[in-house]
Design a protein around this motif. Structure first.
Motif, short mmCIF file in Angstrom:
data_model
loop_
_atom_site.label_atom_id
_atom_site.label_comp_id
_atom_site.label_asym_id
_atom_site.label_seq_id
_atom_site.Cartn_x
_atom_site.Cartn_y
_atom_site.Cartn_z
N GLY A 75 -7.60 -0.39 1.08
CA GLY A 75 -6.31 -0.63 0.45
C GLY A 75 -5.14 -0.67 1.41
N PHE A 76 -5.34 -0.16 2.63
CA PHE A 76 -4.18 0.01 3.49
C PHE A 76 -4.02 -1.01 4.59
CE2 PHE A 76 -4.03 4.14 1.53
CZ PHE A 76 -2.69 4.19 1.25
N ALA A 118 0.81 -1.22 0.00
CA ALA A 118 0.00 0.00 0.00
C ALA A 118 0.84 1.27 0.00
CB ALA A 118 -0.93 -0.02 1.20
N TRP A 119 1.95 1.26 0.74
CA TRP A 119 2.74 2.51 0.80
C TRP A 119 3.28 2.85 -0.57
CZ3 TRP A 119 7.69 2.92 -0.89
CH2 TRP A 119 8.45 1.75 -0.99
N ARG A 122 1.80 2.16 -3.40
CA ARG A 122 0.69 2.69 -4.19
C ARG A 122 0.48 4.16 -3.86
NH1 ARG A 122 -3.59 -2.38 -4.81
NH2 ARG A 122 -2.01 -4.01 -4.83
N TYR A 146 -8.74 5.47 -1.28
CA TYR A 146 -8.11 4.16 -1.35
C TYR A 146 -8.07 3.51 0.03
CZ TYR A 146 -4.64 0.69 -2.61
OH TYR A 146 -3.99 -0.47 -2.83
N PRO A 196 -4.68 5.48 -7.33
CA PRO A 196 -4.84 4.02 -7.28
C PRO A 196 -6.30 3.60 -7.19
CG PRO A 196 -3.55 4.82 -5.40
CD PRO A 196 -3.80 5.99 -6.28
N ALA A 197 -7.12 4.36 -6.45
CA ALA A 197 -8.50 3.95 -6.27
C ALA A 197 -9.22 3.83 -7.61
CB ALA A 197 -9.22 4.94 -5.37
N VAL A 235 -7.05 -5.31 -2.00
CA VAL A 235 -7.95 -4.44 -1.26
C VAL A 235 -8.53 -5.27 -0.14
CG1 VAL A 235 -10.07 -3.11 -1.37
CG2 VAL A 235 -8.46 -3.04 -3.27
N LEU A 270 -7.69 1.03 -10.04
CA LEU A 270 -8.12 -0.36 -9.83
C LEU A 270 -9.19 -0.72 -10.85
CD1 LEU A 270 -8.52 -0.92 -5.99
CD2 LEU A 270 -6.57 -1.39 -7.46
#
Lengths: 567, 325
Positions: free
Chosen positions: B122-123, A322-323, A325, B117, A384-385, B161, A388
């Protein structure tokens, strides 16, 4: 402008045809087919070779669009379709845009623009060019064995299990052109740094040369990484190693990092020289100084630096933490800023000019119009959101064709028209040029605009078979591609006819101020019969209009003028 | 840069154009109908982000393209005019302005995008490793590298995700193992003992997909759910979502996986909760070795109904066909 004196070591007038000059007075047609160290010959060799591959890759695209006119895979064998999509991308990037923009115009223009006789390493330059035909042979062999079929990205494990022989020769092809690119980049940096005539201050360097500095730095930093990735892939295919074989403990995602570390900057390799071309064309044909010289020059370098740390945005849906992204999303979005600065600067250059809509400027403005669109869709993909959803869809295909076709290819066309008189010594036909522009502009938008809708609605890329609900828009794209196919005809006719029988071109048909226009059209073998004089900045339009009115000022007259100015 | 109008002040014109552009952009951003139906809890988040980006993009597009067209017309070269344009080399404040505005926009967009996100899940990668890695031990154990290096396995995060911050570390309601292979998706319900070629999920429940690939890379894409995650050989990934509406929706493979990549499509069936229970019981029986019981549950006509409807056959034709020996 302190050194208006003639440099001492060179003869003042026409150089003697023999003596220390080891070449004929004029290149014959067959010289263009041989090993030659003249940067202008090499530039033309690059351009013509690249254009040949552009036609081949374009034909592949037409076949793919024919397949996609209907939802069923009924035109091509699915393996052939994958070969075409792989090699269309490969050739357009590595055999057309990169060699034409960097190899072709870079070689032809950089020494002329900085007042040099040739590149710093003429033999290295020739070797770099001749690697391209060798790469062409490799990709031909790859084709003979069925071609690479894993996409131009060639992600393992698919590239490890699909048509090994074709894939191996494809890798050799890319390593060969990559080597050529590295040699070229080194040559440009040294040439611009060492051979620029001393009169020319760094802030008088034409923006095309600044763009080439940024391009070359980027190529030097990133190309070796692609070579590493591809060599490891080659070993995996042929020598039983397991770098990218999960069953042997390999990691397929590492390949993606190595690949995109080069291949995202490759996008900037394809557009930065074109940005340079834009600055030259827009300023010259709107008869106005470039707006914000420093901003444009530095923004190229900014794009080059930030462009090195955005590659993971191609991997938001892959195995990335995630980081990453997050970091790469922000970095990607920031690239929009220097790019926006350029776009705004060109618009401001046009504003208040005396805009002559000749073919080069038509293509430049077309580029501006479409690049804005492609840039904005690019920003959306940087988050990124949203990525996807949109990643690996036709939305992406639409986006990158707007920046690479609407951007790079339009820029190449503009450059070809702009420097055609200089390169060939003949004027092109303006009417045919405008027809070419009209068809290309309509064709581009018709082909690539509907792709955005398709992708958002759910059509993935790289498919020969798709859901019937997408048929109508795909038909539209296919019609657009037909227009694009036809648009090449007026261009070809124009180029061939004008080169052979076009009206002879004067030294400086556009009354432009960069140094290449001070020499004859086409230039003499060592570029300048008389050493060029920097008597104005590259974009100093509108200062002293009277002095431009006499078209053919001889160098003596210019010298006299400069001499008077200094008193 | 001011326009020289004799009657209407240019600032007024600019203001009017600005308002018109803004109004149109806001309207188009909200009414673009470019994205398909919203099926997951994440979809509205993504669409809101997209709509705002589209709104800003539309405004910038109209302004820049409008300026280009206006400039080309107003400053066109007039025949006979051989003079140059005005000698303007730049305008520092203007350049600062058009550097600062985009910088501001992209930074705000970037933060908002990261926030979305995060809300999508996502995290949250830390909790999932601790919670679920036992499942993947089995799969990864076949890989020699992981056998020799158990640390690697324990540390390996699962990308994709995951749980949204609200869900936190609560285990999902249903877990499904998704296996991508050339050219099909196989869905296994470990807790239910069902294997299926289509993904069946109950509406309104927290679903977690554990995604792997058998041969090459695939990408598991649910366009209506705005979710996509690569299926990677040797590296498990995940998607976690709540389906918000019942019905049949496509599953698409979005990563080139070979010659028939375009044909690698399947379906996600979102059931009402009670319907899902029926589906489970039918399939548990159907996949039970006791075949008689399985056949007894549904008539042939029922079982074939999905397919016959797709083929365009009506019930009478099917009955007639079934009666034939």
């Amino acid at each position: 402008m302190t050194s208006a004196q003639l440099p001492l070591e060179s003869p003042p007038a026409t150089p003697p045809p023999s003596g220390h000059h080891n070449h004929p007075e004029k290149w014959e047609w067959y010289h263009y087919f041989l090993y030659n160290v003249d940067h202008k010959v090499i530039g033309i060799q690059y351009l013509v070779t690249a254009f040949f591959f552009y036609l081949v890759a374009g034909l592949m695209a037409l076949f793919m669009r024919a397949e996609l006119a209907t939802p069923n895979p009924d035109v091509l064998d699915p393996n052939v379709y994958n070969t075409l999509l792989t090699n269309h991308g490969t050739m357009m990037i590595f055999f057309w845009v990169v060699p034409a923009a960097i190899g072709g115009f870079g070689n032809y223009l950089v020494p002329l623009m900085i007042g040099a006789k040739d590149m710093a390493f003429p033999n290295l330059n020739a070797i770099a060019f001749w690697l391209n035909p060798i790469a062409g042979i490799f990709i031909g062999i790859s084709f003979y064995f069925g071609g690479a079929q894993a996409g131009w990205t060639s992600y393992p494990p698919l590239s490890l299990v699909t048509n090994n022989l074709g894939q191996s020769f494809w890798i050799l092809t890319l390593i060969t052109v990559g080597t050529s690119s590295i040699l070229g980049a080194l040559n440009f940096l040294v040439t611009i740094y060492k051979l620029k005539i001393p009169d020319m201050r760094w802030d008088e360097l034409p923006l095309f040369c600044w763009a080439m500095v940024a391009t070359s730095l980027l190529a030097l930093f990133s190309t070796p990484v692609l070579a590493i990735g591809l060599i490891l892939l080659f070993f995996d295919i042929n020598f039983g190693t397991g770098f990218f074989r999960p069953e042997m403990g390999g990691d397929v995602v590492v390949y993606q990092h190595l690949f995109w570390f080069y291949s995202h900057p490759a996008v900037y390799l394809m557009i930065l020289p074109i940005f340079g071309v834009m600055s030259e064309i827009v300023s010259t044909h709107s008869r106005k100084p470039i707006f914000g010289y420093k901003a444009i020059a530095y923004s190229s370098l900014a794009i080059c630096l930030v462009g090195l740390v955005v590659w993971v945005h191609h991997m938001f849906t892959s195995g990335t933490p995630a980081w990453m992204r997050m970091f790469f999303s922000i970095a990607t979005l920031i690239v929009a800023v220097p790019t926006g600065v350029k776009v705004f600067s060109w618009v401001a250059t046009l504003w208040g000019g005396k805009i002559r809509l000749v073919t080069p400027l038509l293509f430049a403005v077309g580029l501006l119009a479409m690049f804005v669109f492609g840039g904005l869709s690019g920003v959306t993909l940087g988050t990124p959101a949203f990525d996807l959803h949109a990643h690996d869809t036709y939305y992406v295909v639409g986006h990158f064709h707007y920046v690479l076709f609407g951007g790079s290819v339009f820029g190449l066309y503009g450059a070809i028209y702009h420097w055609f008189p200089k390169i060939t010594g003949h004027m092109y036909n303006e009417t045919l040029g405008r027809i070419h522009f009209g068809l290309t502009f309509i064709g581009t938008n018709l082909t690539f605009l509907p792709m955005h809708n398709l992708g958002l609605a759910g059509m993935p890329r790289r498919v020969a078979l798709y859901d019937p609900q997408f048929e109508d828009l795909n038909k539209l794209c296919t019609y657009g591609s037909m227009i694009l196919g036809v648009s090449i005809l007026p261009f070809l006719i124009n180029m061939i006819w004008s080169w052979g029988w076009g009206e002879p071109a004067p030294r400086n048909p556009w009354r432009a101020l960069t140094l290449e226009w001070q020499t004859t059209s086409p230039p003499a073998i060592e570029n300048f019969d008389e050493d060029p004089i920097v008597w104005a900045g590259p974009y100093d339009y509108g200062i002293d209009t009277q002095s431009f009115e006499e078209e053919e000022l001889s160098v003596d007259e210019m010298l006299a003028e400069v001499g008077q100015e200094m008193k | 840069m001011a326009k020289k109008k004799e009657t209407i002040p240019s600032s007024l014109l600019t203001l009017t154009i600005g308002i018109a552009v803004a109004a149109f952009s806001v309207w188009y951003g909200q009414n673009n109908h470019l994205l398909p139906e919203q099926l997951s809890s994440q979809a509205p988040l993504v669409d809101d982000l997209f709509n705002i980006m589209l709104c800003i993009a539309t405004a910038l597009f109209l302004l820049v393209e409008g300026t280009i067209i206006y400039t080309l017309i107003r400053f066109r070269h007039r025949p006979g005019d051989e003079t140059d344009g005005e000698y303007i080399e730049g305008n520092f404040s203007l350049e600062v302005f058009w550097t600062a505005i985009p910088t501001f926009i992209v930074i705000v967009l970037g933060i908002y995008g990261v926030q979305v996100y995060n809300q999508m899940g996502g995290f949250d990668t830390v909790g999932q490793v601790a919670h679920h890695h036992h499942q993947h031990q089995v799969q990864l154990a076949s890989l020699p590298a992981d056998e020799s290096n158990p640390m690697l396995l324990a540390e390996r995060p699962e990308y994709g995700v995951g749980a949204t911050p609200v869900e936190g570390l609560t285990p999902p309601d249903l877990e499904v193992d998704v296996l991508g292979m050339q050219y099909a998706w196989i869905f296994t319900y470990p807790s239910l003992g069902i294997t299926s070629g289509e993904l069946h999920v109950p509406m309104g429940q927290d679903i977690k997909l554990n995604i792997t690939a058998q041969d090459v890379l695939h990408a598991f894409w649910l366009p209506q759910f705005r979710l996509k995650q690569d299926a990677i050989p040797g590296q498990p990934t995940q998607l976690r979502f709540v389906a918000t509406k019942s019905g049949h929706y496509p599953i698409v493979c979005a990563e080139l996986c070979g010659a028939y990549h375009g044909g690698m499509r399947s379906e996600i069936v979102v059931h009402e909760p009670d319907e899902f229970v029926t589906w489970i019981s039918e399939n548990q029986v159907a996949q039970n070795p006791d075949l008689e019981q399985a056949v007894a549950l549904r008539t042939d006509g029922d079982r074939l109904q999905d397919y016959t409807t797709q083929m365009g056959l009506d019930a009478t034709t099917v009955q007639a066909a079934l009666k034939q020996p």
